[in-house]
Scaffold this active site. Structure first.
Site, PDB file in Angstrom:
ATOM      1  N   GLU A   1      -5.486  -4.807  10.719  1.00  0.00           N
ATOM      2  CA  GLU A   1      -4.459  -3.776  10.857  1.00  0.00           C
ATOM      3  C   GLU A   1      -4.751  -2.941  12.101  1.00  0.00           C
ATOM      4  OE1 GLU A   1      -2.307  -2.697   6.987  1.00  0.00           O
ATOM      5  OE2 GLU A   1      -4.109  -1.487   7.104  1.00  0.00           O
TER       6      GLU A   1
ATOM      7  N   GLY B   1       2.398   2.439  10.674  1.00  0.00           N
ATOM      8  CA  GLY B   1       3.366   3.525  10.514  1.00  0.00           C
ATOM      9  C   GLY B   1       4.082   3.916  11.787  1.00  0.00           C
TER      10      GLY B   1
ATOM     11  N   SER C   1       3.270  -1.898  10.444  1.00  0.00           N
ATOM     12  CA  SER C   1       4.715  -1.942  10.701  1.00  0.00           C
ATOM     13  C   SER C   1       5.363  -3.275  10.362  1.00  0.00           C
ATOM     14  CB  SER C   1       5.017  -1.532  12.151  1.00  0.00           C
ATOM     15  OG  SER C   1       4.666  -0.176  12.343  1.00  0.00           O
TER      16      SER C   1
ATOM     17  N   LYS D   1       0.094   4.268  -0.349  1.00  0.00           N
ATOM     18  CA  LYS D   1      -0.544   5.468   0.188  1.00  0.00           C
ATOM     19  C   LYS D   1      -0.305   6.652  -0.770  1.00  0.00           C
ATOM     20  CE  LYS D   1      -0.053   3.354   4.645  1.00  0.00           C
ATOM     21  NZ  LYS D   1       0.079   3.452   6.077  1.00  0.00           N
TER      22      LYS D   1
ATOM     23  N   GLU E   1      -6.732   4.644   7.689  1.00  0.00           N
ATOM     24  CA  GLU E   1      -6.567   6.069   7.389  1.00  0.00           C
ATOM     25  C   GLU E   1      -7.837   6.645   6.753  1.00  0.00           C
ATOM     26  OE1 GLU E   1      -2.810   5.650   5.365  1.00  0.00           O
ATOM     27  OE2 GLU E   1      -1.914   5.169   7.302  1.00  0.00           O
TER      28      GLU E   1
ATOM     29  N   HIS F   1      -9.538   1.127   4.853  1.00  0.00           N
ATOM     30  CA  HIS F   1      -8.228   1.273   5.494  1.00  0.00           C
ATOM     31  C   HIS F   1      -8.376   2.235   6.669  1.00  0.00           C
ATOM     32  CE1 HIS F   1      -4.137   2.625   6.209  1.00  0.00           C
ATOM     33  NE2 HIS F   1      -3.780   1.458   5.706  1.00  0.00           N
TER      34      HIS F   1
ATOM     35  N   ASN G   1       0.864  -1.171   0.000  1.00  0.00           N
ATOM     36  CA  ASN G   1       0.000   0.000   0.000  1.00  0.00           C
ATOM     37  C   ASN G   1       0.904   1.226   0.000  1.00  0.00           C
ATOM     38  OD1 ASN G   1      -1.818   2.034   0.482  1.00  0.00           O
ATOM     39  ND2 ASN G   1      -2.290   1.439   2.584  1.00  0.00           N
TER      40      ASN G   1
HETATM   41  P1  PGA Z   1       2.811   0.445   7.584  1.00  0.00           P
HETATM   42  O1  PGA Z   1       1.360   0.654   6.931  1.00  0.00           O
HETATM   43  O2  PGA Z   1       3.354  -0.853   7.030  1.00  0.00           O
HETATM   44  O3  PGA Z   1       3.613   1.647   7.136  1.00  0.00           O
HETATM   45  O4  PGA Z   1       2.630   0.381   9.060  1.00  0.00           O
HETATM   46  C1  PGA Z   1       0.495  -0.439   6.764  1.00  0.00           C
HETATM   47  C2  PGA Z   1      -0.813   0.016   6.168  1.00  0.00           C
HETATM   48  O5  PGA Z   1      -1.256   1.118   6.476  1.00  0.00           O
HETATM   49  O6  PGA Z   1      -1.445  -0.706   5.385  1.00  0.00           O
END
Ligand code: PGA
Length: 250
Positions: free
Chosen positions: A169, A175, A212, A12, A99, A97, A10
């Site tokens: 998640e 992140g 992460s 983003k 976010e 997601h 992903n």
């Molecule tokens: P990350 O993001 O691996 O940077 O923690 C995962 C995601 O948001 O799908």
């Protein structure tokens, strides 16, 4: 039966068309298809076409969108329909997601509607669920996950689940560099499976873990049979690191 693992990237809001093409070309140099392993790439929408074209000869690759609207067309400024992202080459779409849920106010109901439209239009929804740190700390992980999954269960019939992929998640892990332990992730995956089974979903729905995931922890996470793959943000942005990561596990 060997597990078919999904490694989903992903990106983003990173990698416009030029960077995405450079990534895809480098990735092609570094990797070749591996049996029982699928690689999904979710670039920003403007780069879907270029990535889909660059990777079109790879049978193990599927390109995805990061978000879509549930309506097929209309006055929804700034939104994209599923048929549009499919025309650009997407075969997968991230739905709900964290976010989208937490920064843009997407509700359980909207997540369910998007999932239904994705299934009806013939694109695979990758539906994300996860608790915040406050929810985990107050012992509400289970009820939050159940509520998020239930919203989709209420609208998607048992047989349609063969075309759904889920991702657990935890919001606090995204992140932050602080991944869920393999045990914690496996426990939530089991909880989701139990909930699906209770509602008559007999199929083994793939459940990915995200939050992460990195070169340092991917092996220990995928060592747990409850995980069917990973959804990766930060560690998917560099082609060399991503090529290395998708070579681990299984
Ligand atoms: P990350 O993001 O691996 O940077 O923690 C995962 C995601 O948001 O799908």
């Amino acid at each position: 039966m060997t597990r078919r693992l999904i490694y989903a990237a992903n990106w983003k809001m990173n990698h416009g068309p030029a960077e995405a093409l450079a990534f895809a070309e480098r990735f092609l140099q570094l990797t070749s298809p591996v049996e029982d392993r699928d690689l999904w790439f979710c670039p920003p929408a403007v780069a879907i076409r270029v990535v889909a074209e660059a990777l079109r000869l790879r049978p193990d690759v599927r390109v995805g969108a990061q978000n879509v609207h549930w309506e097929p067309k209309g006055a929804f400024t700034g939104e994209l329909s599923i048929s549009m992202v499919m025309e650009a080459g997407a075969r997968v779409v991230l739905v709900g997601h964290s976010e989208r849920r937490h920064l843009f106010g997407e509700t359980d109901e909207q997540v369910a509607r998007k999932t239904v439209t994705a299934l009806a239009t013939g694109i695979t929804p990758l539906v994300c669920v996860g608790e915040t740190s406050a929810e985990r700390e107050s012992g509400r992980t289970e009820s939050v996950i159940q509520r998020q999954v239930e919203a989709v269960l209420a609208r998607v019939g048992p047989s349609d689940w063969s075309r759904v992929v889920l991702a657990y998640e935890p919001v606090w892990a995204i992140g932050t560099g602080k991944n869920a332990t393999p045990d914690d992730a496996a426990q939530v995956h089991e909880l989701i499976r139990f909930q699906l089974a209770q509602r008559g979903v007999a199929i083994r729905v793939p459940i990915l873990y995200g939050g992460s995931v990195s070169l340092a922890n991917v092996l220990s996470l995928l060592a747990r049979p409850e995980l069917d793959g990973v959804l990766v943000g930060g560690a998917s942005l560099d082609p060399d690191r991503w090529a290395e990561l998708v070579g681990l596990g299984g």
